[in-house]
Write an enzyme that holds these catalytic residues in place. Structure first.
Site, PDB file in Angstrom:
ATOM      1  N   ASN A  14       0.861  -1.182   0.000  1.00  0.00           N
ATOM      2  CA  ASN A  14       0.000   0.000   0.000  1.00  0.00           C
ATOM      3  C   ASN A  14       0.898   1.233   0.000  1.00  0.00           C
ATOM      4  OD1 ASN A  14      -1.829   2.035   0.506  1.00  0.00           O
ATOM      5  ND2 ASN A  14      -2.260   1.414   2.608  1.00  0.00           N
ATOM      6  N   LYS A  16       0.118   4.315  -0.268  1.00  0.00           N
ATOM      7  CA  LYS A  16      -0.472   5.528   0.314  1.00  0.00           C
ATOM      8  C   LYS A  16      -0.214   6.722  -0.632  1.00  0.00           C
ATOM      9  CE  LYS A  16      -0.019   3.387   4.799  1.00  0.00           C
ATOM     10  NZ  LYS A  16       0.133   3.484   6.212  1.00  0.00           N
ATOM     11  N   HIS A 100      -9.414   1.534   5.302  1.00  0.00           N
ATOM     12  CA  HIS A 100      -8.106   1.695   5.959  1.00  0.00           C
ATOM     13  C   HIS A 100      -8.261   2.699   7.103  1.00  0.00           C
ATOM     14  CE1 HIS A 100      -3.938   2.737   6.677  1.00  0.00           C
ATOM     15  NE2 HIS A 100      -3.630   1.591   6.081  1.00  0.00           N
ATOM     16  N   GLU A 102      -6.527   5.073   8.032  1.00  0.00           N
ATOM     17  CA  GLU A 102      -6.257   6.465   7.660  1.00  0.00           C
ATOM     18  C   GLU A 102      -7.484   7.092   6.999  1.00  0.00           C
ATOM     19  OE1 GLU A 102      -2.588   5.652   5.646  1.00  0.00           O
ATOM     20  OE2 GLU A 102      -1.693   5.184   7.595  1.00  0.00           O
ATOM     21  N   GLU A 172      -5.327  -4.782  11.022  1.00  0.00           N
ATOM     22  CA  GLU A 172      -4.287  -3.762  11.173  1.00  0.00           C
ATOM     23  C   GLU A 172      -4.496  -2.983  12.474  1.00  0.00           C
ATOM     24  OE1 GLU A 172      -2.354  -2.616   7.202  1.00  0.00           O
ATOM     25  OE2 GLU A 172      -4.032  -1.266   7.516  1.00  0.00           O
ATOM     26  N   GLY A 178       3.039   2.105  10.900  1.00  0.00           N
ATOM     27  CA  GLY A 178       4.018   3.162  10.644  1.00  0.00           C
ATOM     28  C   GLY A 178       4.855   3.579  11.829  1.00  0.00           C
ATOM     29  N   SER A 217       3.622  -2.097  10.244  1.00  0.00           N
ATOM     30  CA  SER A 217       5.086  -2.150  10.411  1.00  0.00           C
ATOM     31  C   SER A 217       5.700  -3.496  10.024  1.00  0.00           C
ATOM     32  CB  SER A 217       5.486  -1.778  11.846  1.00  0.00           C
ATOM     33  OG  SER A 217       5.062  -0.468  12.128  1.00  0.00           O
TER      34      SER A 217
HETATM   35  P1  PGA Z   1       3.063   0.319   7.583  1.00  0.00           P
HETATM   36  O1  PGA Z   1       1.590   0.575   7.007  1.00  0.00           O
HETATM   37  O2  PGA Z   1       3.542  -0.986   7.015  1.00  0.00           O
HETATM   38  O3  PGA Z   1       3.882   1.491   7.122  1.00  0.00           O
HETATM   39  O4  PGA Z   1       2.946   0.243   9.074  1.00  0.00           O
HETATM   40  C1  PGA Z   1       0.659  -0.459   6.926  1.00  0.00           C
HETATM   41  C2  PGA Z   1      -0.667   0.076   6.474  1.00  0.00           C
HETATM   42  O5  PGA Z   1      -1.049   1.178   6.877  1.00  0.00           O
HETATM   43  O6  PGA Z   1      -1.378  -0.591   5.690  1.00  0.00           O
END
Ligand code: PGA
Length: 260
Positions: A14, A16, A100, A102, A172, A178, A217
């Protein structure tokens, strides 16, 4: 006890809000070469929607698939600025990431909107990747299962268990996204197992087959521990999916882990 029969790990990058035409071209050409022998994993990249068409062009003759990161709840009409599931399908993507965290946080998407996005994705024949998971406060007060079940129920109670046939769930935990901290694989396994058992109450076959990914992560160091667990069928990767060498290493590690 329900046994997971899913043997085909799904790895989704992903991106983003990252990328450019140059980056996509370089990334895809290198990734195609690096993973040319890999046949036992599903590999998907999710660039920003504006680049899907170009990414599809660069992917020509490759098994790597595309995902969008979001979709509108409508398929056409006077909805300025939106992108429909039909359009995403039209440019060749196979998956859409839905709900997601976010989007839930920065765009106020609630379970109701997410259920509509999930459904419209199914209606056009694409595969939704439904993101669920608890925030830090909920985690600390042992509400993980409650939150995940609520997020699943928003779809289950409206559209029925069949909606989960050929769909993907990505667990998640928000506190793990992140920030370099990923939860203990045993903890993740326990949540995935619970989700599978929960769906099995409605349909055993769908529960056995559904891909339940972990996201938060994921990197070259923690991916083996996660993928060794029986109910973790793949990963949704953010930061570590932005460099082709890191992403392709993760893919190679997963292939080895799942083939042992
Ligand atoms: P990340 O993001 O691997 O940077 O933690 C995962 C995600 O938000 O899908």
């Amino acid at each position: 006890m329900i046994n997971n029969v899913q043997k085909y790990p799904l790895i989704v990058g992903n991106w983003k809000l990252h990328g450019s035409k140059r980056m996509i071209k370089d990334f895809i050409l290198s990734l195609k070469y690096e993973i040319r022998h890999i046949t036992s994993c599903g590999i998907v990249i999710a660039p920003p929607v504006i680049y899907l068409d170009f990414a599809q062009y660069c992917l020509n003759n490759s098994n790597i698939m595309l995902s969008a990161q979001n979709v509108d709840v409508h398929n056409e009409g006077a909805f300025t600025g939106e992108i429909s599931a039909e359009m995403i399908k039209d440019v060749g993507a196979k998956y859409i990431i839905i709900g997601h965290s976010e989007r839930r946080i920065y765009h106020d998407e609630n379970n109701n909107i997410i259920a509509k996005k999930f459904w419209i994705t199914k209606q056009v024949g694409l595969i939704p990747i439904l993101c669920i998971g608890e925030n830090k406060e909920e985690y600390l007060s042992n509400k993980t299962i409650e939150v995940c079940v609520q997020q699943i129920d928003a779809i289950l109670h409206r559209f029925g268990i069949k909606a989960f046939d050929n769909s993907v769930i990505a667990y998640e935990p928000l506190w793990a996204i992140g920030n370099q901290v990923s939860p203990d694989p045993d903890y993740v396994q326990s949540i995935h197992q619970y989700i599978r058992q929960y769906l099995a109450k409605y349909d055993k076959n769908i529960a056995q087959k559904i891909i339940i990914q972990y996201g938060g992560s994921v990197n070259v160091n923690n991916v083996v521990g996660l993928l060794e667990k029986t109910d973790i069928n793949g990963v949704l990767i953010g930061g570590a999916s932005l460099k082709y060498d890191i992403f392709s290493n993760i893919v190679k590690i997963i292939e080895k882990t799942k083939n042992i």
